[in-house]
Scaffold this motif. Structure first.
Motif, PDB file in Angstrom:
ATOM      1  N   HIS A 442       0.822  -1.216   0.000  1.00 40.98           N
ATOM      2  CA  HIS A 442       0.000   0.000   0.000  1.00 40.98           C
ATOM      3  C   HIS A 442       0.854   1.264   0.000  1.00 40.98           C
ATOM      4  CE1 HIS A 442      -3.824  -2.006   0.047  1.00 40.98           C
ATOM      5  NE2 HIS A 442      -3.155  -2.963   0.667  1.00 40.98           N
ATOM      6  N   LEU A 443       2.028   1.190   0.620  1.00 39.36           N
ATOM      7  CA  LEU A 443       2.919   2.355   0.551  1.00 39.36           C
ATOM      8  C   LEU A 443       3.363   2.557  -0.906  1.00 39.36           C
ATOM      9  CD1 LEU A 443       5.077   1.883   3.803  1.00 39.36           C
ATOM     10  CD2 LEU A 443       3.019   3.281   3.492  1.00 39.36           C
ATOM     11  N   GLY A 444       3.612   1.447  -1.608  1.00 37.07           N
ATOM     12  CA  GLY A 444       4.002   1.523  -3.029  1.00 37.07           C
ATOM     13  C   GLY A 444       2.864   2.059  -3.888  1.00 37.07           C
ATOM     14  N   LEU A 445       1.656   1.615  -3.568  1.00 37.23           N
ATOM     15  CA  LEU A 445       0.489   2.080  -4.329  1.00 37.23           C
ATOM     16  C   LEU A 445       0.303   3.588  -4.140  1.00 37.23           C
ATOM     17  CD1 LEU A 445      -2.173   1.642  -5.900  1.00 37.23           C
ATOM     18  CD2 LEU A 445      -3.234   0.933  -3.749  1.00 37.23           C
ATOM     19  N   VAL A 446       0.390   4.027  -2.895  1.00 35.22           N
ATOM     20  CA  VAL A 446       0.194   5.451  -2.604  1.00 35.22           C
ATOM     21  C   VAL A 446       1.293   6.297  -3.276  1.00 35.22           C
ATOM     22  CG1 VAL A 446       0.363   7.133  -0.712  1.00 35.22           C
ATOM     23  CG2 VAL A 446      -1.206   5.198  -0.526  1.00 35.22           C
ATOM     24  N   LYS A 447       2.520   5.795  -3.234  1.00 31.60           N
ATOM     25  CA  LYS A 447       3.631   6.498  -3.883  1.00 31.60           C
ATOM     26  C   LYS A 447       3.348   6.682  -5.381  1.00 31.60           C
ATOM     27  CE  LYS A 447       8.568   5.855  -3.228  1.00 31.60           C
ATOM     28  NZ  LYS A 447       9.530   4.800  -2.944  1.00 31.60           N
ATOM     29  N   THR A 448       2.827   5.628  -5.993  1.00 31.87           N
ATOM     30  CA  THR A 448       2.517   5.681  -7.428  1.00 31.87           C
ATOM     31  C   THR A 448       1.375   6.667  -7.690  1.00 31.87           C
ATOM     32  OG1 THR A 448       3.094   3.345  -7.447  1.00 31.87           O
ATOM     33  CG2 THR A 448       2.023   4.207  -9.416  1.00 31.87           C
ATOM     34  N   LEU A 449       0.372   6.621  -6.842  1.00 27.61           N
ATOM     35  CA  LEU A 449      -0.756   7.542  -7.021  1.00 27.61           C
ATOM     36  C   LEU A 449      -0.312   8.986  -6.809  1.00 27.61           C
ATOM     37  CD1 LEU A 449      -3.462   5.388  -5.225  1.00 27.61           C
ATOM     38  CD2 LEU A 449      -3.537   6.094  -7.624  1.00 27.61           C
ATOM     39  N   GLU A 450       0.606   9.185  -5.879  1.00 26.97           N
ATOM     40  CA  GLU A 450       1.121  10.550  -5.661  1.00 26.97           C
ATOM     41  C   GLU A 450       1.819  11.068  -6.925  1.00 26.97           C
ATOM     42  OE1 GLU A 450       3.498  10.093  -2.140  1.00 26.97           O
ATOM     43  OE2 GLU A 450       1.806  10.616  -0.822  1.00 26.97           O
ATOM     44  N   ARG A 451       2.590  10.191  -7.565  1.00 30.65           N
ATOM     45  CA  ARG A 451       3.263  10.593  -8.811  1.00 30.65           C
ATOM     46  C   ARG A 451       2.244  10.934  -9.885  1.00 30.65           C
ATOM     47  NH1 ARG A 451       7.242   5.956 -10.603  1.00 30.65           N
ATOM     48  NH2 ARG A 451       7.708   7.282 -12.391  1.00 30.65           N
ATOM     49  N   ILE A 452       1.216  10.101  -9.966  1.00 27.65           N
ATOM     50  CA  ILE A 452       0.182  10.326 -10.991  1.00 27.65           C
ATOM     51  C   ILE A 452      -0.504  11.667 -10.735  1.00 27.65           C
ATOM     52  CG2 ILE A 452      -2.072   9.505 -11.815  1.00 27.65           C
ATOM     53  CD1 ILE A 452      -0.937   6.625 -11.426  1.00 27.65           C
ATOM     54  N   ARG A 453      -0.836  11.908  -9.466  1.00 25.31           N
ATOM     55  CA  ARG A 453      -1.541  13.152  -9.152  1.00 25.31           C
ATOM     56  C   ARG A 453      -0.667  14.388  -9.343  1.00 25.31           C
ATOM     57  NH1 ARG A 453      -6.303  13.226 -10.675  1.00 25.31           N
ATOM     58  NH2 ARG A 453      -7.839  12.182  -9.387  1.00 25.31           N
ATOM     59  N   ALA A 454       0.657  14.226  -9.099  1.00 22.74           N
ATOM     60  CA  ALA A 454       1.552  15.370  -9.289  1.00 22.74           C
ATOM     61  C   ALA A 454       1.562  15.767 -10.765  1.00 22.74           C
ATOM     62  CB  ALA A 454       2.956  15.016  -8.817  1.00 22.74           C
ATOM     63  N   LYS A 455       1.503  14.767 -11.646  1.00 22.50           N
ATOM     64  CA  LYS A 455       1.548  15.079 -13.082  1.00 22.50           C
ATOM     65  C   LYS A 455       0.159  15.336 -13.666  1.00 22.50           C
ATOM     66  CE  LYS A 455       3.853  13.761 -17.313  1.00 22.50           C
ATOM     67  NZ  LYS A 455       4.635  12.768 -18.028  1.00 22.50           N
ATOM     68  N   TYR A 456      -0.840  14.677 -13.117  1.00 23.76           N
ATOM     69  CA  TYR A 456      -2.194  14.794 -13.689  1.00 23.76           C
ATOM     70  C   TYR A 456      -3.214  15.176 -12.613  1.00 23.76           C
ATOM     71  CZ  TYR A 456       0.122  12.329 -17.457  1.00 23.76           C
ATOM     72  OH  TYR A 456       1.002  11.989 -18.445  1.00 23.76           O
ATOM     73  N   PRO A 457      -3.139  16.416 -12.141  1.00 24.90           N
ATOM     74  CA  PRO A 457      -4.069  16.782 -11.059  1.00 24.90           C
ATOM     75  C   PRO A 457      -5.521  16.892 -11.530  1.00 24.90           C
ATOM     76  CG  PRO A 457      -2.744  18.687 -11.726  1.00 24.90           C
ATOM     77  CD  PRO A 457      -2.208  17.508 -12.483  1.00 24.90           C
ATOM     78  N   ASN A 458      -5.713  17.062 -12.850  1.00 23.57           N
ATOM     79  CA  ASN A 458      -7.079  17.378 -13.285  1.00 23.57           C
ATOM     80  C   ASN A 458      -7.878  16.227 -13.856  1.00 23.57           C
ATOM     81  OD1 ASN A 458      -6.789  20.013 -12.470  1.00 23.57           O
ATOM     82  ND2 ASN A 458      -5.769  20.566 -14.391  1.00 23.57           N
ATOM     83  N   VAL A 459      -7.207  15.125 -14.184  1.00 26.77           N
ATOM     84  CA  VAL A 459      -7.991  14.007 -14.707  1.00 26.77           C
ATOM     85  C   VAL A 459      -8.829  13.453 -13.546  1.00 26.77           C
ATOM     86  CG1 VAL A 459      -6.143  12.317 -14.327  1.00 26.77           C
ATOM     87  CG2 VAL A 459      -7.889  11.864 -16.046  1.00 26.77           C
ATOM     88  N   VAL A 460     -10.088  13.176 -13.835  1.00 28.48           N
ATOM     89  CA  VAL A 460     -10.959  12.619 -12.786  1.00 28.48           C
ATOM     90  C   VAL A 460     -10.658  11.122 -12.699  1.00 28.48           C
ATOM     91  CG1 VAL A 460     -13.355  12.149 -12.149  1.00 28.48           C
ATOM     92  CG2 VAL A 460     -12.737  14.357 -13.153  1.00 28.48           C
ATOM     93  N   ILE A 461     -10.392  10.624 -11.507  1.00 26.78           N
ATOM     94  CA  ILE A 461     -10.099   9.191 -11.370  1.00 26.78           C
ATOM     95  C   ILE A 461     -11.087   8.563 -10.396  1.00 26.78           C
ATOM     96  CG2 ILE A 461      -8.335   7.427 -11.030  1.00 26.78           C
ATOM     97  CD1 ILE A 461      -6.181   9.437 -11.409  1.00 26.78           C
ATOM     98  N   GLN A 462     -11.736   7.512 -10.882  1.00 26.30           N
ATOM     99  CA  GLN A 462     -12.667   6.775 -10.016  1.00 26.30           C
ATOM    100  C   GLN A 462     -11.951   5.604  -9.360  1.00 26.30           C
ATOM    101  OE1 GLN A 462     -15.748   3.702 -11.196  1.00 26.30           O
ATOM    102  NE2 GLN A 462     -17.131   5.382 -10.679  1.00 26.30           N
ATOM    103  N   ASN A 463     -12.188   5.449  -8.086  1.00 21.69           N
ATOM    104  CA  ASN A 463     -11.637   4.358  -7.301  1.00 21.69           C
ATOM    105  C   ASN A 463     -12.680   3.240  -7.291  1.00 21.69           C
ATOM    106  OD1 ASN A 463     -10.853   2.710  -5.181  1.00 21.69           O
ATOM    107  ND2 ASN A 463     -10.880   4.332  -3.631  1.00 21.69           N
ATOM    108  N   CYS A 464     -12.336   2.131  -7.957  1.00 20.16           N
ATOM    109  CA  CYS A 464     -13.276   1.006  -8.031  1.00 20.16           C
ATOM    110  C   CYS A 464     -12.543  -0.248  -7.576  1.00 20.16           C
ATOM    111  CB  CYS A 464     -13.767   0.845  -9.469  1.00 20.16           C
ATOM    112  SG  CYS A 464     -14.784  -0.618  -9.727  1.00 20.16           S
ATOM    113  N   ALA A 465     -13.200  -1.102  -6.856  1.00 22.43           N
ATOM    114  CA  ALA A 465     -12.600  -2.386  -6.487  1.00 22.43           C
ATOM    115  C   ALA A 465     -13.740  -3.389  -6.402  1.00 22.43           C
ATOM    116  CB  ALA A 465     -11.861  -2.279  -5.157  1.00 22.43           C
ATOM    117  N   SER A 466     -14.113  -3.954  -7.538  1.00 18.30           N
ATOM    118  CA  SER A 466     -15.289  -4.825  -7.619  1.00 18.30           C
ATOM    119  C   SER A 466     -16.464  -4.121  -6.945  1.00 18.30           C
ATOM    120  CB  SER A 466     -15.035  -6.163  -6.922  1.00 18.30           C
ATOM    121  OG  SER A 466     -13.773  -6.680  -7.260  1.00 18.30           O
ATOM    122  N   GLY A 467     -16.663  -2.873  -7.263  1.00 16.77           N
ATOM    123  CA  GLY A 467     -17.640  -2.045  -6.554  1.00 16.77           C
ATOM    124  C   GLY A 467     -16.923  -1.236  -5.493  1.00 16.77           C
ATOM    125  N   GLY A 468     -17.490  -1.247  -4.268  1.00 16.20           N
ATOM    126  CA  GLY A 468     -16.979  -0.356  -3.215  1.00 16.20           C
ATOM    127  C   GLY A 468     -15.880  -0.948  -2.348  1.00 16.20           C
TER     128      GLY A 468
END
Ligand code: GLA
Length: 696
Positions: A442-468
C-alpha cells in the motif's frame, strides 16, 4: 473534547505518553498495547518519555507534535495530533524510528488510541460484501475485546470496513446523542478494537492489522503509521457524517473535494466485453442525447496477443485491441469531442492474468510465494502485481502516463482492483522482510498515485474495487470518487448508499441508473425510481440505452436536466438522513420508506428525496419530518424529476403533472416538527414510488 485532549497532551509531556500511546512494557493491566516492538537486542519493552513538544498553528489546523524516546533504547516515536479548524476532525498518527544496531521488529503499531467513557456504549460498524456493501451493524459494547478487521490484503471495504461510530448512551440516533466517529485512513489490512478490560470504561485502538505483518524497520528509517481521523458529535450519527463529509471536501481528503462531478454513461452493464467502435459510438450518441456529459469505456478495450473477451486474459497488456477498435482511441476521443461530451476509460493497473504478454515476459512482476503454486483469482488466471517493487510502481505509473500522454483528451479514468492478495510473497523484498509485504504494497500504491496526481491533477479518477471494495480514506485523497457497488438494483442501492453515506460525501459516491429487470436480482423497478435513487449522489447510467423504451429515455432526459440544476446542492450540500430504510415497521400496515435531504450552508436551498420501498394496498403512509432547515424561513416546494406521461397532442413523452405539494409553502419550523405527508401511496401508483422536491 479539545480541552480534555490538551490536558492529556500536557500530562503526556510531563510524564509518560500512555494517554496518547499505550506501549507494551509501560502499561497497566487495563490497557492493551497500541505499540509493541522487539528491539534489536531482543528487549520487548517500550517506555516512551516526552522530549520535546512543538505546536503548529496555521490557517487550516493546529498540530501538536510530541517527540518521545524510550528510557533505555535509542528508539523514538513522534506523536502527531492535528486538529482541523474548518471542521471538528482530529487526526492522529505516529512516526516511528530508531538508531539501534540492527532492525527493530514492529509487532503492533496502531495509529491511535482513545478512551471511551459512556454509560451504555454501542458500536456501529459497516459490514458488506460484493454487490451488498455498507450494511450497518449496531451492537452494545460488552466486556472483552471486540475487533473489526479485514485481511483481503489489497482492498479493505468489502466485508468489514475501517470506519466505526461509537454512541455513548445507547443505540446511536440519527440526529441527537453523543457519538464518536472514527476512520482509519488506510487501504490495507486493519484492526479496530474496542476493549473493556476493567469496570471503568472502554478503550478504542485502531491500526494496521499485525497479522502476518510484523514490520521490519531498519535503523534511521521512519515508519509513519496511517492517520486515524475522528470526530465527536452531539448531533448523533448525522453530525458525525457531516463532519466527515466536510473534512473530505475541504481538507484534501478527497481529490478535488469541492468540485462537482459530471453525469456519465459507463459501458459495462450495457455491453460488457463486447466492445466495438460502432457500439461505443452509439452509446456516446445516447448519453449526449439525454444531456449527459461523459462517456466511460469500461473493460474489454485492450489486448494484442491475448484478447480481453472475458475476465481471464490480457490484464497488463494496455494496448488497444484493434480488432475491436480499428481506429484506435483517437477515433473515440474525437467522436466524444464532436458530441460535446468527455471521454473516460477503464484500467486495472495493479493486476495481470497468466494469459498476458506482461506475465509471459515478466513472471517476477507478480506477488508470489517462493516454491509454492500460484493461487489464481478472477477468471481463474488473475494475479496481483508486486507493488512493493519500484520497477512495478514505474510500470503502473507508465500505464496512466502513456494513456494520458498519447490521449490528453481522456478526462476520466476508472481504476479498478478486482483481486485480493492471495500469494503473500515478493521476489523483490528480501527473505527476512517478507512480513513487510502487506504494508509495503500500500505504501508503493500510494507512492505511485502521488506521482500520478503530481503530473495529472485534473484528470478525474474513479476508485473502483469490484464495486466499493476500496471506499476508504487511505486512497480517497488520490481519487475524485468511488464506485459504490456493482449492484445497480435501485431498491438495494437505497440501502447500500445509506450505509456508505455514514462516512463518505455524495460527490464521491458514483450512483448509476441500471437496467430493469435488473440482471443481478431480476427485479423490475420503474425508471423514475431508478433515476431518483441514482440522483442522490454522483449521477450516472450503467445500461444499454439501445434497449430503453421511449418512456425511459424521456424520464432520463428530465432527470438529467433537473439534476444539473440541483447538482451543487446534492453533491456539495449538508446531508440530513431523515427516515432510515432500516427502520423497522409493521410492513404491510405501514410503508417502508427512506428519505434524505441536502441543505446548503445558508439554509435557503434544500433538496428532499423520498423513496417508497414496500407497496401494499391501504398501507398507511409515513410522515417525514425534515431536519437541518432554518425554522424561521419559509420554504416553497417544487417537485423535480416529475414522472413523465404520454402527451397525445404532441405524440411524445414529456413531464407529467406534479403532485399536490408542488408550489406549497411551509416554515422550516413546520417542516421539522410537523413534517410532510409525501404522496408515496401505492393505491393509484406503481411499485417503488418516489419523489424529489426542491425547497427554496
Ligand atoms: C469490476 C467493476 C465493474 C466492471 C468490471 C469489469 O467488477 O466493479 O464495474 O468495471 O470489473 O471487469
Amino acid at each position: 473534547m479539545f480541552l480534555a485532549l490538551c490536558a492529556c497532551l500536557m500530562a503526556g509531556v510531563q510524564s509518560h505518553a500512555i494517554d496518547l500511546l499505550p506501549t507494551f512494557g509501560d502499561i497497566d493491566h487495563i490497557h492493551l498495547p497500541a505499540l509493541l516492538v522487539q528491539h534489536a537486542d531482543g528487549d520487548q519493552s517500550l517506555q516512551l518519555r516526552a522530549q520535546d513538544t512543538t505546536y503548529t498553528d496555521n490557517a487550516q489546523y493546529m498540530e501538536t507534535v510530541i517527540a518521545t524516546k524510550d528510557l533505555v533504547q535509542p528508539f523514538y516515536v513522534t506523536i502527531h495530533v492535528r486538529q482541523w479548524k474548518a471542521v471538528e476532525i482530529t487526526e492522529t498518527w505516529y512516526d516511528i524510528s530508531h538508531t539501534e544496531k540492527k532492525p527493530v521488529r514492529l509487532q503492533r503499531y496502531d495509529s491511535g488510541y482513545l478512551p471511551i467513557n459512556g454509560d451504555n456504549p454501542h458500536l456501529l460498524h459497516l459490514h458488506g460484501n460484493w454487490a451488498a456493501e455498507g450494511v450497518p451493524t449496531v451492537e452494545p459494547l460488552t466486556r472483552g475485546v471486540k475487533a473489526i478487521r479485514n485481511s483481503d490484503g489489497a482492498r479493505n471495504a468489502h466485508l468489514d470496513a475501517p470506519e466505526v461510530m461509537i454512541a455513548l448512551d445507547g443505540v446511536p440516533q440519527e440526529n441527537y446523542g453523543r457519538v464518536l466517529g472514527a476512520a482509519l485512513c488506510w487501504s490495507g489490512n486493519f484492526e479496530l478494537r474496542v476493549a473493556a478490560t476493567d469496570e471503568k470504561g472502554f478503550h478504542f485502538y485502531a491500526g494496521i492489522d499485525p497479522m502476518a505483518s510484523e514490520y521490519i524497520l531498519e535503523p534511521k528509517k521512519v515508519f509513519s503509521t496511517p492517520h486515524l481521523a475522528y470526530t465527536w458529535s452531539n448531533e448523533g450519527m448525522g453530525g458525525v457524517s457531516r463532519a466527515f463529509h466536510r473534512w473530505a471536501r475541504t481538507c484534501g481528503m478527497l481529490h478535488n473535494g469541492n468540485a462537482t462531478r459530471d453525469i456519465l454513461l459507463n459501458s459495462w452493464e450495457g455491453i460488457y466485453f463486447d466492445i466495438t467502435e460502432e457500439r461505443i459510438l452509439a452509446m456516446m450518441n445516447d448519453i449526449a442525447s439525454f444531456g449527459g456529459e461523459l462517456f466511460v469505456m469500461d473493460d474489454g478495450w485492450f489486448g494484442a496477443k491475448y484478447q480481453r473477451n472475458s475476465d481471464n486474459a490480457a490484464l497488463g497488456d494496455w494496448v488497444v485491441d484493434t480488432r475491436k477498435l480499428p481506429n484506435g482511441l483517437k477515433a473515440l476521443t474525437d467522436a466524444a469531442k464532436d458530441r460535446h461530451i468527455k471521454f473516460g476509460i477503464w484500467i486495472e493497473p495493479e493486476a495481470t492474468n497468466t494469459l498476458s504478454e506482461l506475465y509471459e515476459k515478466h513472471p517476477d512482476c507478480v506477488l508470489q510465494e517462493r516454491n509454492r503454486e500460484l493461487k489464481l483469482g478472477r477468471g481463474g488466471t488473475q494475479l496481483v502485481l508486486d507493488m512493493t517493487n519500484p520497477k512495478v510502481q514505474d510500470f503502473v505509473f507508465s500505464i496512466v502516463d502513456d494513456l494520458l500522454t498519447k490521449h490528453p483528451e481522456i478526462a476520466y479514468i476508472k481504476w479498478d482492483a478486482n483481486a485480493s492478495i492471495q500469494n503473500c510473497g515478493s521476489t523483490y523484498l528480501p527473505r527476512d522482510k517478507q512480513s513487510n509485504l502487506y504494508v509495503d504494497y500500500h505504501l508503493g500504491l500510494v507512492k505511485t498515485l502521488e506521482r500520478i496526481r503530481a503530473k495529472y491533477p485534473n484528470v478525474v479518477i474513479q476508485n473502483c474495487a469490484s464495486g466499493g471494495g476500496r471506499a476508504n480514506y487511505g486512497l480517497m485523497p488520490y481519487f475524485d470518487e468511488f464506485w459504490v457497488s456493482d449492484n445497480n438494483d435501485a431498491l438495494q442501492r437505497v440501502y447500500i448508499q445509506w450505509g456508505t453515506s455514514y462516512f463518505f460525501p455524495s460527490n464521491a459516491m458514483a450512483q448509476h441508473i441500471g437496467g430493469s429487470p435488473y440482471l443481478m436480482t431480476g427485479r423490475t423497478t420503474p425508471i423514475k425510481f431508478r433515476c431518483d435513487v441514482a440522483m442522490s449522489g454522483r449521477l450516472g447510467m450503467e445500461l444499454q440505452p439501445a434497449h430503453m423504451t421511449d418512456e425511459e429515455r424521456a424520464q432520463c432526459t428530465v432527470a438529467f436536466a433537473d439534476y444539473k440544476e440541483l447538482r451543487p446542492l446534492i453533491q456539495l450540500g449538508n446531508l440530513y438522513r431523515l427516515v432510515s430504510p432500516y427502520e423497522p415497521v409493521p410492513v404491510v400496515e405501514k410503508q417502508q420508506v427512506a428519505s434524505l435531504l441536502y441543505v446548503n450552508d445558508a439554509k435557503d436551498h434544500a433538496v428532499l428525496f423520498a423513496y417508497g420501498l414496500s407497496s401494499f394496498m391501504k398501507q398507511s403512509s409515513r410522515r417525514i419530518r425534515l431536519a437541518g432547515l432554518d425554522p424561521d424561513r419559509t420554504y416553497t416546494l417544487h417537485e423535480k424529476n416529475i414522472r413523465v406521461a404520454y402527451h397525445h397532442d404532441r405524440n411524445a413523452w414529456g413531464e407529467g403533472e406534479p403532485c399536490e405539494l408542488d408550489g406549497k409553502s411551509f416554515t422550516g419550523a413546520y417542516l421539522m416538527s410537523v413534517g410532510l405527508d409525501i404522496p408515496l401511496s401505492t393505491e393509484y401508483n406503481i411499485d417503488y414510488p418516489s419523489r424529489i422536491f426542491e425547497l427554496k
